[in-house]
Design a protein around this motif. Structure first.
Motif, PDB file in Angstrom:
ATOM      1  N   ILE A   1      21.697  30.924  22.600  1.00 44.80           N
ATOM      2  CA  ILE A   1      20.915  31.883  23.325  1.00 44.80           C
ATOM      3  C   ILE A   1      21.404  33.463  22.970  1.00 44.80           C
TER       4      ILE A   1
ATOM      5  N   ILE B   1      35.485  37.044  30.726  1.00 42.80           N
ATOM      6  CA  ILE B   1      36.409  36.345  31.574  1.00 42.80           C
ATOM      7  C   ILE B   1      37.258  37.503  32.477  1.00 42.80           C
ATOM      8  N   LEU B   2      37.577  38.178  31.576  1.00 41.19           N
ATOM      9  CA  LEU B   2      38.331  39.791  32.278  1.00 41.19           C
ATOM     10  C   LEU B   2      37.298  40.344  33.500  1.00 41.19           C
TER      11      LEU B   2
ATOM     12  N   LEU C   1      42.228  33.121  38.338  1.00 40.74           N
ATOM     13  CA  LEU C   1      41.519  33.250  36.991  1.00 40.74           C
ATOM     14  C   LEU C   1      42.246  32.253  35.780  1.00 40.74           C
TER      15      LEU C   1
ATOM     16  N   TYR D   1      48.205  39.589  47.327  1.00 38.97           N
ATOM     17  CA  TYR D   1      46.824  39.422  47.189  1.00 38.97           C
ATOM     18  C   TYR D   1      46.170  39.418  45.706  1.00 38.97           C
TER      19      TYR D   1
ATOM     20  N   PRO E   1      34.727  41.812  52.430  1.00 44.27           N
ATOM     21  CA  PRO E   1      34.695  41.769  53.865  1.00 44.27           C
ATOM     22  C   PRO E   1      34.558  43.063  54.518  1.00 44.27           C
ATOM     23  N   ALA E   2      34.777  44.085  54.132  1.00 47.75           N
ATOM     24  CA  ALA E   2      34.438  45.467  54.781  1.00 47.75           C
ATOM     25  C   ALA E   2      33.023  45.574  55.038  1.00 47.75           C
TER      26      ALA E   2
ATOM     27  N   THR F   1      44.336  36.537  42.800  1.00 45.91           N
ATOM     28  CA  THR F   1      43.333  36.442  42.067  1.00 45.91           C
ATOM     29  C   THR F   1      43.383  36.241  40.546  1.00 45.91           C
TER      30      THR F   1
ATOM     31  N   LEU G   1      33.418  52.559  56.499  1.00 50.07           N
ATOM     32  CA  LEU G   1      34.419  52.387  57.594  1.00 50.07           C
ATOM     33  C   LEU G   1      34.385  53.540  58.461  1.00 50.07           C
TER      34      LEU G   1
ATOM     35  N   MET H   1      35.911  39.014  40.917  1.00 49.98           N
ATOM     36  CA  MET H   1      36.429  38.071  42.096  1.00 49.98           C
ATOM     37  C   MET H   1      37.487  39.059  42.892  1.00 49.98           C
ATOM     38  N   TYR H   2      38.238  39.732  42.343  1.00 48.93           N
ATOM     39  CA  TYR H   2      39.058  40.725  42.869  1.00 48.93           C
ATOM     40  C   TYR H   2      38.380  41.652  43.875  1.00 48.93           C
TER      41      TYR H   2
ATOM     42  N   ARG I   1      32.006  41.889  57.470  1.00 53.59           N
ATOM     43  CA  ARG I   1      32.698  41.437  58.913  1.00 53.59           C
ATOM     44  C   ARG I   1      33.166  42.880  59.411  1.00 53.59           C
TER      45      ARG I   1
ATOM     46  N   VAL J   1      22.985  26.063  23.833  1.00 57.48           N
ATOM     47  CA  VAL J   1      23.447  27.076  24.927  1.00 57.48           C
ATOM     48  C   VAL J   1      24.188  28.261  24.100  1.00 57.48           C
ATOM     49  N   ASN J   2      24.960  28.287  23.119  1.00 57.94           N
ATOM     50  CA  ASN J   2      25.584  29.210  22.498  1.00 57.94           C
ATOM     51  C   ASN J   2      24.703  29.977  21.587  1.00 57.94           C
TER      52      ASN J   2
ATOM     53  N   LEU K   1      27.597  22.457  22.784  1.00 55.55           N
ATOM     54  CA  LEU K   1      27.048  23.901  22.617  1.00 55.55           C
ATOM     55  C   LEU K   1      25.966  23.992  21.274  1.00 55.55           C
TER      56      LEU K   1
ATOM     57  N   GLY L   1      36.927  38.070  36.519  1.00 57.62           N
ATOM     58  CA  GLY L   1      38.014  38.257  37.226  1.00 57.62           C
ATOM     59  C   GLY L   1      38.161  39.510  38.156  1.00 57.62           C
TER      60      GLY L   1
ATOM     61  N   GLY M   1      36.853  39.917  46.919  1.00 56.13           N
ATOM     62  CA  GLY M   1      37.981  39.595  47.809  1.00 56.13           C
ATOM     63  C   GLY M   1      38.414  41.059  48.735  1.00 56.13           C
ATOM     64  N   ARG M   2      38.567  41.901  47.650  1.00 59.38           N
ATOM     65  CA  ARG M   2      39.286  43.168  48.426  1.00 59.38           C
ATOM     66  C   ARG M   2      38.378  44.032  48.959  1.00 59.38           C
TER      67      ARG M   2
ATOM     68  N   PRO N   1      40.566  44.889  54.163  1.00 61.03           N
ATOM     69  CA  PRO N   1      40.416  43.178  54.120  1.00 61.03           C
ATOM     70  C   PRO N   1      41.379  42.479  53.324  1.00 61.03           C
ATOM     71  N   THR N   2      42.345  43.073  52.675  1.00 57.37           N
ATOM     72  CA  THR N   2      43.418  42.348  51.909  1.00 57.37           C
ATOM     73  C   THR N   2      44.614  42.350  52.729  1.00 57.37           C
TER      74      THR N   2
ATOM     75  N   GLN O   1      38.460  38.861  61.029  1.00 56.10           N
ATOM     76  CA  GLN O   1      39.040  39.777  60.279  1.00 56.10           C
ATOM     77  C   GLN O   1      39.605  40.723  61.164  1.00 56.10           C
TER      78      GLN O   1
END
Lengths: 777, 777
Positions: free
Chosen positions: B499, B661-662, A374, A366, B676-677, A370, B187, B668-669, B680, B496-497, A492, B665, B672-673, A343-344, A338
């Protein structure tokens, strides 16, 4: 359910079809005028030239030597002759390893065939469950060989449990062996590889904007500070998408110009006329040749302008750069670490080969990545489960009444009985067929949208999605009858542990269907692949309308490539079917084996003679291949469990529970043991190559070698075009590029000349190729 | 269902309990003889010494100043006074960031409280669904405030859907803010940190065995070749497990010796006698003091021998080493890259702090790690879902009849009615209670078996498992009545749905249960934590029996640590409950808030005055914390969907689909963002610190500083023991170590002296501490 006779008939039909394809291929490939369709690889390597230079006029087009027709299957041994190291040299490691997937299939399924036929077939056969049911249910001889013939709660199911263990252990063993071999091949390939720009280069993305510095300065400063001993040079990425579009447009106009010029030459009496409007359907009538010449001139000027603009306009500089290092060690360090606190920013990764770069995606920021990921995940989910809805909608529109309403003048024609029935039989399927043909392209577009930076990654991503789609819609869709939507609902609404049962129970009944599927898709389809019908037609059309010079003819060739994104998922489907039926219906295994053997020979031939791989990823796709075979294995185990649990084999079923756990453990082990060899570059390796190189070539001008390695190809194209067509202006990149190229020739890059010509497989062509000496070094 | 009055009563009881705890604490902490129990942190930092030096005899033990009792809640503002930067300096970043988890709870739930009470409470209240049901079902005022009061299919559910969006967005916003802050704090902390050995050091595992070279030579050669410019020195890892056992044994004997010596001093007439057999129950009678002195001597000799053996025996050298580099940059590069061609050899990772290393696991080979991981995954699954089986078995054994059979002589005693009913009421629960108390230890042992190399990682792993266990057995177990096994069956048998629906429907009915749970576990439990009953008792026991010198007293102190592996999962459970009920039963939110506020104050006080963190991971645990809150959010959304889908709110429910879903997402963002801090170490950072250091201390003897940084602590302990007890032999590691320490003082490492003493919070102690000047630099 189909009987043995039905399957025999189907097999006969498919074998005959396959033979017809093979004979057609054998005849077509011997015709000199098809030479460029069936041996383009050799042309691209400069080891074969057009047969037009010698012999009688007729023999330029048709092969009259009857002896060559006699040995029409000769290409098969020829295809197998070339040894693997030479194949790697000839077509690259990707292709050689791709063939190993078929070999892996053979390695896995031959022992399974022997074992299951020796043990399971007698065990299944010597029951009379189905005989007793004679009155109640229809069955065939095939079912007598399958697990269905074992009575409920029989102790014989222990045999199947033990066989499931044997199949799992053997498959895992073969997979591990293969992973090891491929990893070693990859390491060896990387080790023995010549100097390539991507060994020294790292792709840096998300360079932060700076008010005081240009991107180029910022990159230089950052790497001079943080990699002071290793940094060599860099190249910023330019947004050349508009330029690419212009070049594309010019090329198309050039094609039309050629077409009209050819037309005019053949019929000098009449100058070709065209309309300027949409698709040439309306608008002002003009002289076509004149019009295109002026259009091309306009575009040439625009291209020159745009090129200047891109080079000078700071807005065209994207916040990304290819940074090159003095040593491979330096590049390996930079690619794996890195860089910045945030990190972005300053994201580094190995630069793909210059050929492999997907230039358009280099500037995606970046956050957007994402979101795109998605979005595509959601889109793919809907595509897989709900693709049938829009197709059903289109189908509902495209019925006879709809057509009659939209185009009443067609009514009398449609009302003709044969045409009507043809349309009625044809229309409902056509939307689905078109969709399925377009599917790989759709998936590829999705991957591109997701922002991958190299073509190899794009293809691998598409492949895994295509596999999932096939699994849901081809495999599950065939096993559980009903539309895909209904299936989704079934799943389902069902309890979690009932799902393997539902599918498992349906498995033995679908054996004949899958046997037929294998024969149609696997046997005839593979044999059809070798015919290359589409490239054949397109080549001859182009040849007739557009080709004027030898260079044009070269461009008209479409060697294609392996097509990892469509080919590999297909193979994986066979692995899946083969592993699932290995224990359930041993009769199916030989059909799978024939597919693997046939496909191996056919694709080996194609790789040697036809395909021209666009890039070389050094078998980076193998972890995907391995992972999918393992998942097929786990699925097969779960389904067997589901099936046995309905057979009242309460004492033996629980013993299967350990299998998926062991298999997943095996996968974890392999992932840790081998996968790093495919994603990272060991420093030991880098250091060794650096040391060797320093000893061999102490005075190497690496900076000169690397300076222009990552110029977007569109610049070169644009330059070469403007050079050939207009004696235009700037002493820019292109010329510098060529100068550097002279200083340090980058042979590997164009792949048009490999130092060692193949010794044996040249024999696979009937007329000895003339080796053009000028291309050799 | 509980009424408002029930809850009021329960709240009163718990508030009173909490107040009793707090008052008891306020009184106990003022007593000087408890000083070392309630302020050990200050003793360890050398900023406070035993109050024995001045004043009357009584005031040594009891505080007679009545004024100090008046302000018995004074510690609360005191605990809040210390500003965060000082807190980081005082207790480390881990502790400061740990407190931010409670703050995050307040930040998330205060706006949610305001919003839901302003909007949802009126919306829920102004319905009469439950009034109509009056005859059919029992309900209470609480339910009138919850979602249950909305009629089926009402359009009012739109409010809940919108509120769910508001809650999600606010939570995500707060989470992102917090992640950003913590990443920056980390940091900044790493940036401003002093030189520490782990900044320069990389842990290398799986050094391949070599017939010609020792491990030490192999390591040196490998790194001299592959990191020629950066390699400085290395230290092989020795297998000192046997030595550790001996030292442990000696320590225990030493304690017994102290005990007997104390006993003898008090009663000089009678020399203490002991038996040598098992637990002192039988065997030869000997003079206890004599016996222990000789035993200690024997152990000292054995330790010296074993130490020599470990240092000289090549078999004690494990295939691992701590490799140190000349610069932080060099270490960062080595830690983040792959070294060898074989990806399972020469594995490198950042060396943990010397204090943080878990020495026993350093020699586990690669294959074994995979197997251990798999085994533990399976074991944890069974532990979570089937732990009740062995407990039920123990319970079935430990009934009255069983005891009477095993020990007939107890029969008359047991048959006494009160005792019998007590046993009957007590016994069935005791096995479960013991199990639950042991659970964190069991999970910790599992993590240790899995082979993690640092204590911080062990705790984080245990925490995530403890959370899962709590989720399944506390949360799901409470919502769905019935044993855990039945639950598992329910889930497996359900679609499944269905539950989320099953659980979602049960959610509103369980609100009162969780309110009570929060009050008992969260309020009283937290207030109980501050009392430190167990350390209090143990300290006084030790003080009475063992302590002779001031040094012994120092060792008798047990400051403890935060206990991330038990504390964090508990907080996460509150996040989960809070987020689930935020929209469903807004009445619950204030209870959660009280917990977060109380716990924040209590733990801030404990961190300032009590806990002594064993290691410093620089908040490396935050990604786990973040991930679990996000997963709680997703669970809450799914359950709300399940709940609404039974309310015939067909038009509004689908709008919830986008939420998970949001949220995923968003996760995930963030991953990634920010992540790593935390895993690494950016090269930019390393380079900057290197450059600064070179400028400041150009003549630094880094090699001397690093040479013995990673000597296992057991060596130092063994040495210091042998130094103090026997004037033994070798001028070995320890002395060298101390010499080096003098040359380059490693202050950070012992944490016994921090340069800046706290300015404000010293006021939180009633008698002004004497600051020992000698400890300051």
């Amino acid at each position: 359910m189909a009987t043995l006779a039905d399957i025999g008939l189907s097999a006969a039909i498919n074998i005959i079809t396959a033979f017809i394809f093979l004979i057609a291929f054998a005849i077509l490939r011997l015709q000199p005028f098809n030479d460029r369709v069936y041996f383009p690889k050799w042309y691209l390597k400069g080891l074969r030239s057009s047969p037009a230079t010698s012999g009688a006029f007729v023999s330029k087009f048709i092969n009259l030597d009857y002896r060559s027709y006699m040995k029409f299957l000769n290409w098969m041994p020829d295809a197998l002759k070339m040894p693997e190291p030479e194949l790697i040299d000839h077509a690259g490691l990707d292709s050689a390893v791709y063939l190993r997937i078929y070999l892996l299939g053979l390695k896995i399924f031959i022992p399974i065939l022997v074992l299951t036929w020796a043990i399971l077939v007698p065990v299944n056969w010597t029951n009379d469950t189905l005989d007793k049911l004679k009155g109640e249910a229809t069955y065939s001889e095939i079912d007598k060989l399958s697990i269905s013939n074992i009575p409920q709660g029989s102790h014989r199911f222990w045999t199947h449990v033990i066989m499931a263990y044997a199949v799992t252990f053997w498959t895992c063993f073969a997979l591990k062996k293969e992973y090891e071999t491929v990893a070693n091949m990859r390491l060896h390939f990387l080790q023995s590889e010549k100097r390539r720009p991507d060994q020294f280069t790292v792709l840096v993305k998300n360079v932060p904007p700076d008010a005081d510095e240009s991107v180029s300065e910022a990159v230089e400063h950052f790497f001079l500070v943080n990699h002071p001993d290793n940094y060599l040079t860099h190249q910023v990425v330019l947004n050349a998408n508009k330029l690419a579009k212009l070049v594309e447009e010019k090329k198309s106009k050039q094609n039309w110009l050629d077409y009209y010029q050819n037309k005019f030459e053949r019929n000098q009496a009449k100058r070709p006329i065209m309309k300027t409007g949409f698709l040439g359907l309306w608008g002002e009538k003009v002289d076509a040749i004149q019009h295109h010449i002026s259009e091309i001139e306009r575009l040439s000027n625009e291209i020159a302008e745009e090129k200047e603009d891109v080079v000078n306009n700071p807005k065209a500089i994207m916040p990304a750069a290819f940074v090159s290092f003095k040593t491979r060690w330096g590049a390996a360090v930079c690619a794996q670490t890195q860089q910045a606190r945030n990190p972005t920013l300053w994201l580094t990764e190995w630069a793909p080969e210059p050929r492999d770069v997907y230039w358009k995606n280099l500037a995606i920021p970046y956050v957007s990545l994402t979101i795109r990921k998605l979005l595509m995940a959601v889109a793919f989910f809907f595509l897989t489960f709900f693709f049938i809805i829009p197709i059903a909608f289109v189908q509902s529109l495209a019925n006879i009444e709809g057509i009659e309403k939209a185009a009443p003048f067609l009514k009398p024609l449609i009302e003709v009985k044969t045409i009507k029935s043809f349309i009625q039989g044809f229309l409902p399927g056509i939307a689905l067929k078109i969709f399925l043909i377009l599917l790989p392209t759709i998936l590829m577009i999705m991957s591109k949208f997701e922002g991958f930076l190299s073509i190899s990654l794009l293809e691998r991503r598409s492949a895994s999605r295509y596999y999932l789609f096939n699994f849901v819609n081809v495999f599950l869709g065939s096993v559980i009858a009903g539309t895909v939507l209904e299936q989704l609902n079934t799943f389902l609404d069902q309890s979690v542990n009932k799902i393997p049962e539902t599918i498992g129970v349906a498995i033995p009944m679908k054996a004949t269907f899958f046997i037929t599927y294998i024969m149609v898709d696997g046997w005839s389809g593979t044999a059809g692949e070798i015919l290359r019908l589409k490239p054949l037609i397109i080549y001859h059309l182009k040849n007739f309308f557009l080709v004027k010079t030898e260079k044009d003819r070269e461009e008209a060739m479409d060697p294609g490539s392996i097509g990892f994104n469509t080919g590999e998922p297909q193979i994986q489907l066979y692995f899946l079917i083969g592993l699932i039926y290995a224990v359930v219906t041993p009769l199916l295994t030989p059909f799978i084996l024939v597919f693997f053997a046939l496909a191996y020979v056919v694709y080996r031939h194609q790789i040697i003679n036809v395909y021209n791989q666009e890039y070389e990823s050094s078998a980076a796709f193998w972890p995907d291949v391995h992972g999918r075979v393992v998942s097929a294995l786990v699925i097969s185990q779960l389904l067997l469990m589901g099936l046995l649990s309905t057979k009242e084999a309460a004492s033996s079923t629980p013993f299967l529970l350990a299998l998926p756990i062991l298999t997943i453990g095996f996968h974890m082990y392999c992932k840790g043991r081998f996968e790093p060899a495919f994603v990272r570059y060991p420093l030991q390796e880098a250091m060794m190559k650096d040391t060797l190189e320093r000893a061999r070539e102490p005075n190497l001008n690496l900076k000169g070698y690397l300076q222009n390695a990552y110029v977007p190809p569109i610049f070169k194209e644009a330059d070469s075009d403007s050079d050939s067509n207009s004696d235009s202006d700037d002493e820019t990149n292109d010329q510098k590029w060529q100068k550097d190229n002279v200083l340090v020739p980058t042979k590997r890059q164009s792949r048009k000349n490999t130092p060692v010509p193949s010794k044996r497989s040249a024999g696979s062509s009937p007329n000895l190729p003339e080796i053009r000496e000028k291309d050799k070094p």
